[in-house]
Motif scaffolding. Structure first.
Motif, short mmCIF file in Angstrom:
data_model
loop_
_atom_site.label_atom_id
_atom_site.label_comp_id
_atom_site.label_asym_id
_atom_site.label_seq_id
_atom_site.Cartn_x
_atom_site.Cartn_y
_atom_site.Cartn_z
N SER A 240 0.82 -1.11 0.17
CA SER A 240 -0.02 0.00 0.03
C SER A 240 1.03 1.40 0.00
N GLY A 241 2.25 1.06 0.56
CA GLY A 241 2.86 2.34 0.69
C GLY A 241 2.70 3.16 1.85
N GLY A 242 1.66 2.66 2.61
CA GLY A 242 1.45 3.46 3.89
C GLY A 242 2.48 3.76 4.90
N CYS A 243 3.35 2.50 4.98
CA CYS A 243 4.31 2.51 6.01
C CYS A 243 5.23 3.49 5.42
N LEU A 244 5.69 3.51 4.42
CA LEU A 244 6.81 4.42 3.63
C LEU A 244 6.34 5.77 3.61
N ALA A 245 5.04 5.77 3.52
CA ALA A 245 4.42 7.41 3.67
C ALA A 245 4.57 7.91 5.10
N LEU A 246 4.16 7.18 5.89
CA LEU A 246 4.24 7.40 7.27
C LEU A 246 5.85 7.82 7.65
N ALA A 247 6.62 7.11 7.34
CA ALA A 247 8.19 7.36 7.65
C ALA A 247 8.52 8.88 7.01
N VAL A 248 8.15 8.89 5.95
CA VAL A 248 8.41 10.19 5.28
C VAL A 248 7.58 11.47 5.99
N GLN A 249 6.45 11.21 6.13
CA GLN A 249 5.61 12.34 6.73
C GLN A 249 6.15 12.53 8.29
N ARG A 250 6.83 11.66 8.95
CA ARG A 250 7.16 11.89 10.31
C ARG A 250 8.58 12.46 10.16
N ALA A 251 9.30 12.21 9.33
CA ALA A 251 10.95 12.85 9.24
C ALA A 251 10.41 14.44 9.00
N LEU A 252 9.47 14.69 7.96
CA LEU A 252 9.25 16.08 7.69
C LEU A 252 8.62 16.97 8.85
N CYS A 253 7.76 15.86 9.50
CA CYS A 253 7.15 16.89 10.77
C CYS A 253 8.16 17.14 11.95
N ASP A 254 9.24 16.18 11.91
CA ASP A 254 10.44 16.03 13.01
C ASP A 254 11.29 17.29 12.59
N ALA A 255 11.56 17.69 11.22
CA ALA A 255 12.28 18.47 10.64
C ALA A 255 11.57 19.89 10.65
N GLY A 256 10.35 19.86 10.94
CA GLY A 256 9.48 21.15 10.85
C GLY A 256 9.39 21.66 9.48
N LEU A 257 9.25 20.79 8.51
CA LEU A 257 9.27 21.22 7.10
C LEU A 257 8.02 20.72 6.41
N ALA A 258 7.70 20.93 5.23
CA ALA A 258 6.54 20.70 4.28
C ALA A 258 7.10 20.03 3.22
N ALA A 259 6.25 19.15 2.72
CA ALA A 259 6.34 18.34 1.31
C ALA A 259 7.14 19.14 0.22
N HIS A 260 6.45 20.37 0.05
CA HIS A 260 6.80 21.23 -1.18
C HIS A 260 8.31 21.86 -0.98
N GLU A 261 8.70 21.56 0.31
CA GLU A 261 10.01 22.14 0.50
C GLU A 261 11.28 21.21 -0.17
N VAL A 262 10.82 19.99 -0.19
CA VAL A 262 11.92 18.94 -0.44
C VAL A 262 12.15 19.20 -2.27
N GLY A 263 13.56 19.26 -2.35
CA GLY A 263 13.96 19.37 -3.71
C GLY A 263 14.42 18.32 -4.38
N CYS A 264 14.88 17.29 -3.34
CA CYS A 264 15.47 15.63 -4.02
C CYS A 264 15.37 14.84 -3.44
N ILE A 265 15.42 13.68 -3.86
CA ILE A 265 15.32 12.48 -3.02
C ILE A 265 16.28 11.53 -3.45
N SER A 266 17.04 10.90 -2.54
CA SER A 266 18.05 9.75 -2.89
C SER A 266 16.99 8.66 -2.42
N THR A 267 16.53 7.82 -3.48
CA THR A 267 15.72 6.74 -3.14
C THR A 267 16.50 5.38 -2.74
N HIS A 268 15.68 4.51 -2.31
CA HIS A 268 15.92 3.15 -2.04
C HIS A 268 16.53 2.53 -3.20
#
Length: 381
Positions: A240-268
């Protein structure tokens, strides 16, 4: 994670990869689209003969000695890069591996002794914390180090992972059917599996105050981290991708940042069908409303899948991408999966005007971890 009372800087980095160990030299090889994957002899027929061994680590050495030498040499270079080679009294090592040499050594009595011995020989005076969370281990070591600094446990951590190629790992993944006979092609329609590699990556984490006190400059800012575990399968991701989405959302929340501020992703980006499809769909959904969607890249087509080291190697790659404002191409990517709506780095290095980047790992056992880095406010050198 906790609130952010301190800013954490990355003040030293070192890696050992199939493309070498020079920080700038390996980065240039990545930008040029080079790969360390090649055919490696094995006495038993495997699903694939491909692997990415380290060029300077003697394959004839006993496995425990290979793991030890790889870890020690990379640790020493990270400390030296940070200017801490002779000043390790307060450095807390957090060392990770998936299994290291242990799968091939049935008489193993301790899964952390390798870390204790390596940290001691590298000059660390404090005992290490050992992490083993499959392919997310290197990233989880960094997550733990960030928490230790924020909680005031120490001002300096040395975090990352090391893992070697062993017969048991190659046999195990061959039996699982995860190995690709024709190369690692992450996010490509022709993807057929992954390629195992070996390597190590370690990063020095310091509080801003500690770094400034000794005149250190950062590669970047470690802004936040998040993790989740789906517990769906020992080897398969949550479709479902739900777990991965949760990890990303938690990380952004922890950083105090929003999704639109992310410019690049080093994927698995393992090149396996399920992993690629879960990542492609999840990122496309998470960043669907971003006015400038993040640019996706990955390093496994160059380094191979280095298991417990991969999270640390990919953290270094995202920091270099932010610092240099460009990302390397995904080796082997020619025809992207239909479900990807975000831009992909393919065929050539791409400029990337990003201030925030994510490094994401997905491990066996459902371990998903996301690290958030910000570009340094001023040049390190």
């Amino acid at each position: 994670m906790v609130s952010r009372p301190v800013e954490v800087w990355i003040t030293g980095m070192a890696w050992s990869t199939a493309l070498g160990d020079d920080l700038a030299g390996v980065w240039q090889s990545l930008l040029a689209g080079r790969s360390g994957i090649r055919s490696v002899d094995f006495p038993i027929a495997l699903r694939s003969p491909l692997a990415s061994p380290l060029p300077d680590l003697d394959p004839a050495l006993p496995l425990a000695e290979r793991q030890h030498r790889l870890t020690v040499t990379t640790l020493r270079r990270a400390l030296q890069d940070a200017g801490l080679a002779g000043d390790t009294a307060e450095v807390v090592p957090v060392l990770a591996t998936s299994y290291g040499h242990h799968l091939d050594v049935p008489e193993t009595e301790s899964l952390s002794r390798w870390a204790v011995e390596a940290a001691r020989e590298a000059g660390c005076q404090r005992a290490p914390i050992t992490v083993s969370t499959a392919c997310s281990a290197g990233a989880d070591a960094l997550l733990l180090g960030l928490s230790l600094l924020r909680r005031g446990f120490t001002d300096t951590c040395l975090c990352g992972g090391a893992d070697i190629l062993t017969p048991a790992k190659r046999l195990g993944h061959s039996q699982l059917g995860t190995l690709a006979a024709d190369g690692l092609r992450a996010f490509d329609r022709a993807h057929s599996g992954t390629v195992l590699g070996e390597g190590a990556g370690f990063l020095v984490l310091e509080t801003q105050a500690a770094a400034l006190a000794r005149g250190a400059r950062p590669y970047g800012i470690f802004a936040g981290a998040g993790s989740a575990n789906d517990a769906v399968s020992a080897v398969a991701p949550d479709l479902s991708g739900g777990c991965l989405a949760l990890a990303v959302q938690r990380a952004l929340c922890d950083a105090g940042l929003a999704a639109h501020e992310v410019g690049c992703i080093s994927t698995h980006g393992t090149g396996t069908r399920l992993n690629d499809e879960v990542e492609a769909r999840t990122y496309s959904e998470l960043f669907a409303s971003s006015p400038r969607p993040p640019l996706l890249f990955g390093t496994k087509g160059a380094f191979g899948h280095t298991l417990g080291a991969t999270g640390a190697l990919e953290a270094i790659s995202i920091l270099l991408a932010l610092d240099n404002q460009q990302v390397p191409p995904i080796v082997g990517l020619e025809n992207p999966l239909a479900g990807i709506t975000l831009p992909l780095a393919m065929r050539t290095a791409l400029a990337c005007r990003a201030e925030v980047g994510l490094s994401v790992t997905l491990g066996f056992g459902g371990f998903d971890t996301c690290l958030v880095f910000q570009r340094a406010r001023e040049a390190r050198r």
